[in-house]
Design a protein around this motif. Structure first.
Motif, short mmCIF file in Angstrom:
data_model
loop_
_atom_site.label_atom_id
_atom_site.label_comp_id
_atom_site.label_asym_id
_atom_site.label_seq_id
_atom_site.Cartn_x
_atom_site.Cartn_y
_atom_site.Cartn_z
N GLU A 1 -51.95 -5.46 -102.56
CA GLU A 1 -52.32 -6.01 -103.87
C GLU A 1 -52.67 -4.89 -104.82
O GLU A 1 -53.03 -3.79 -104.39
N ASP A 2 -52.54 -5.16 -106.13
CA ASP A 2 -53.05 -4.23 -107.14
C ASP A 2 -54.57 -4.34 -107.16
O ASP A 2 -55.13 -5.43 -107.02
N VAL A 3 -55.24 -3.21 -107.37
CA VAL A 3 -56.71 -3.20 -107.35
C VAL A 3 -57.22 -2.45 -108.57
O VAL A 3 -56.88 -1.27 -108.77
N SER A 4 -58.02 -3.12 -109.40
CA SER A 4 -58.67 -2.46 -110.53
C SER A 4 -60.19 -2.71 -110.54
O SER A 4 -60.95 -1.92 -111.07
N GLU A 5 -60.61 -3.85 -109.96
CA GLU A 5 -62.03 -4.16 -109.83
C GLU A 5 -62.37 -4.15 -108.34
O GLU A 5 -61.70 -4.82 -107.54
N MET A 6 -63.37 -3.39 -107.97
CA MET A 6 -63.68 -3.23 -106.54
C MET A 6 -65.16 -2.92 -106.36
O MET A 6 -65.88 -2.65 -107.33
N SER A 7 -65.61 -2.93 -105.10
CA SER A 7 -66.97 -2.55 -104.77
C SER A 7 -66.97 -1.82 -103.44
O SER A 7 -66.09 -2.04 -102.59
N PHE A 8 -67.97 -0.96 -103.28
CA PHE A 8 -68.19 -0.26 -102.02
C PHE A 8 -69.58 -0.63 -101.52
O PHE A 8 -70.57 -0.43 -102.22
N HIS A 9 -69.65 -1.17 -100.30
CA HIS A 9 -70.91 -1.61 -99.71
C HIS A 9 -71.22 -0.71 -98.52
O HIS A 9 -70.46 -0.66 -97.55
N ALA A 10 -72.34 -0.01 -98.60
CA ALA A 10 -72.73 0.93 -97.55
C ALA A 10 -73.88 0.36 -96.73
O ALA A 10 -74.88 -0.10 -97.28
N ALA A 11 -73.71 0.40 -95.43
CA ALA A 11 -74.77 0.05 -94.49
C ALA A 11 -74.93 1.25 -93.57
O ALA A 11 -74.21 1.39 -92.56
N LEU A 12 -75.83 2.15 -93.93
CA LEU A 12 -75.94 3.45 -93.27
C LEU A 12 -77.32 3.67 -92.66
O LEU A 12 -78.27 2.95 -92.96
N LYS A 13 -77.40 4.70 -91.84
CA LYS A 13 -78.68 5.16 -91.30
C LYS A 13 -78.79 6.66 -91.54
O LYS A 13 -77.86 7.42 -91.23
N LEU A 14 -79.93 7.07 -92.10
CA LEU A 14 -80.21 8.47 -92.36
C LEU A 14 -81.09 8.99 -91.23
O LEU A 14 -82.22 8.57 -91.06
N HIS A 15 -80.54 9.93 -90.45
CA HIS A 15 -81.25 10.45 -89.28
C HIS A 15 -82.01 11.71 -89.69
O HIS A 15 -81.52 12.83 -89.57
N ILE A 16 -83.23 11.49 -90.20
CA ILE A 16 -84.01 12.62 -90.69
C ILE A 16 -85.42 12.63 -90.14
O ILE A 16 -86.08 13.65 -90.12
N SER B 1 -64.93 -0.17 -111.60
CA SER B 1 -63.82 -0.68 -112.38
C SER B 1 -62.97 0.50 -112.81
O SER B 1 -63.49 1.47 -113.36
N TYR B 2 -61.64 0.42 -112.54
CA TYR B 2 -60.75 1.52 -112.87
C TYR B 2 -59.49 0.98 -113.52
O TYR B 2 -58.81 0.11 -112.99
N SER B 3 -59.20 1.49 -114.71
CA SER B 3 -57.99 1.13 -115.43
C SER B 3 -57.21 2.41 -115.70
O SER B 3 -57.81 3.40 -116.14
N PRO B 4 -55.92 2.48 -115.34
CA PRO B 4 -54.97 1.39 -115.08
C PRO B 4 -54.98 0.80 -113.69
O PRO B 4 -54.21 -0.10 -113.39
N GLY B 5 -55.81 1.27 -112.78
CA GLY B 5 -55.93 0.67 -111.46
C GLY B 5 -55.04 1.28 -110.41
O GLY B 5 -54.22 2.17 -110.69
N LEU B 6 -55.22 0.80 -109.17
CA LEU B 6 -54.41 1.24 -108.03
C LEU B 6 -53.28 0.24 -107.82
O LEU B 6 -53.51 -0.96 -107.75
N GLN B 7 -52.06 0.75 -107.69
CA GLN B 7 -50.91 -0.12 -107.56
C GLN B 7 -50.65 -0.51 -106.11
O GLN B 7 -50.90 0.27 -105.18
N LYS B 8 -50.13 -1.71 -105.94
CA LYS B 8 -49.70 -2.19 -104.64
C LYS B 8 -48.66 -1.25 -104.05
O LYS B 8 -47.78 -0.76 -104.75
N GLY B 9 -48.76 -1.00 -102.73
CA GLY B 9 -47.80 -0.12 -102.07
C GLY B 9 -48.49 0.99 -101.31
O GLY B 9 -49.69 0.93 -101.01
#
Length: 300
Positions: free
Chosen positions: A212-227, A241-249
């Motif tokens: 699919e073409d992608v222009s609206e997206m999200s990144f969800h992080a579930a991480l652990k910081l070992h400190i 949000s990125y325009s012109p977006g990522l094309q299918k393929g």
């Protein structure tokens, strides 16, 4: 008599001079602290023109979500080039310095499909930084992008300073500085299939096929910081949000090897967990697991 009047006049002149000096000092300090967190340091000959870069609010305030917006006109398709950076980064967590690094480095890159010529807009955020990780981050310097011929595409100036939370001292373990790697945790129904990760000789390659073409997206992080003695969980969602977006393929990105000098006085903490990439309908595009590094190729 004239003596007391002269003394009072002198005192008034002295007070006025001190007031002017204080005012000028305040103005100069305000001007120094008013440097934008992100701005363009490009020239009129850059390939990326009519550039606007901003963070809102600026400066970034603890507990307040912020958004990064970049707009401009890309003069030609961009398929390869070099990213160079001259950056000072200082990050403290739980009152301990975990990153104190000066880098003057560069790395070649190749992307498929090309970043298309024409109007471009990138919006990252709003981002709410996790309050469960007390500390601060200070990042300053420049990042320059050039195309495959060496012509400058854009220059980004950074003066990013943020307090993550109230810094409390916590005991540290020696589990710091472990190399980080990325593998796939994708599923059969993901919108990007055939995902491959490879790291050989300092060159990292990521590829796959979008359905699919992608222009609206999200990144969800579930991480652990070992400190500390107990790993600190970090949950973070970043809409993009990125325009012109990522094309299918077919999609491919190749980065490295990195060249140049880097000096560090801090030990980067180990991070483990998953990062899920979703589309505008919150359907999974791909999933990435962060963990120990290895020079290998993984296909999903």
């Amino acid at each position: 008599d004239r003596g007391p009047r002269h003394t009072r006049a002198w005192h008034r002149r002295l007070a006025a001079a001190m007031a002017v000096r204080c005012l000028l000092g305040a103005l100069l300090m305000g001007a120094a602290s008013a440097a934008p967190s992100i701005s363009s340091c490009g020239s009129p000959t850059d390939i990326f023109k009519h550039v606007s870069m901003a963070v809102s609010p600026d400066p970034v305030e603890r507990g307040t979500p912020f958004t990064i917006t970049v707009t401009g006109d890309l003069g030609t398709d961009l398929t390869s080039g070099t990213v160079s950076w001259d950056i000072d980064a200082k990050v403290s967590v739980f009152g301990h310095s975990v990153v104190d690094k000066a880098s003057n480095q560069s790395s070649p890159f190749t992307v498929t499909p090309a970043a298309r010529a024409g109007p471009s807009k990138l919006v990252v955020g709003p981002i709410a930084l996790p309050g469960e990780v007390p500390g601060s981050a200070d990042i300053s310097g420049k990042v320059i992008v050039a195309d495959g011929t060496g012509a400058q595409v854009a220059c980004v100036a950074l003066e990013f300073h943020v307090v993550l939370g109230q810094a409390n001292t916590a005991p540290l373990t020696e589990a710091l500085g472990a190399p980080q790697g990325v593998t796939s945790c994708g599923k059969s129904g993901d919108h990007m299939q055939g995902v491959t990760f490879g790291r050989v000789g300092g060159v990292t390659t990521v590829s796959g096929t979008l359905d699919e073409d992608v222009s609206e997206m999200s990144f969800h992080a579930a991480l652990k910081l070992h400190i500390g003695i107990v790993p600190v969980p970090i949950s973070l969602s970043v809409p993009v949000s990125y325009s012109p977006g990522l094309q299918k393929g077919a999609v491919m990105a190749k980065v490295g090897p990195t060249q140049g000098a880097s000096e560090s006085d801090g030990a980067i903490p180990t991070v483990t967990g998953d990062i899920t990439w979703t589309d505008a309908n919150e359907q999974e595009i791909a999933c990435f697991s962060v963990g120990p590094s290895a020079d290998s190729t993984i296909i999903v």
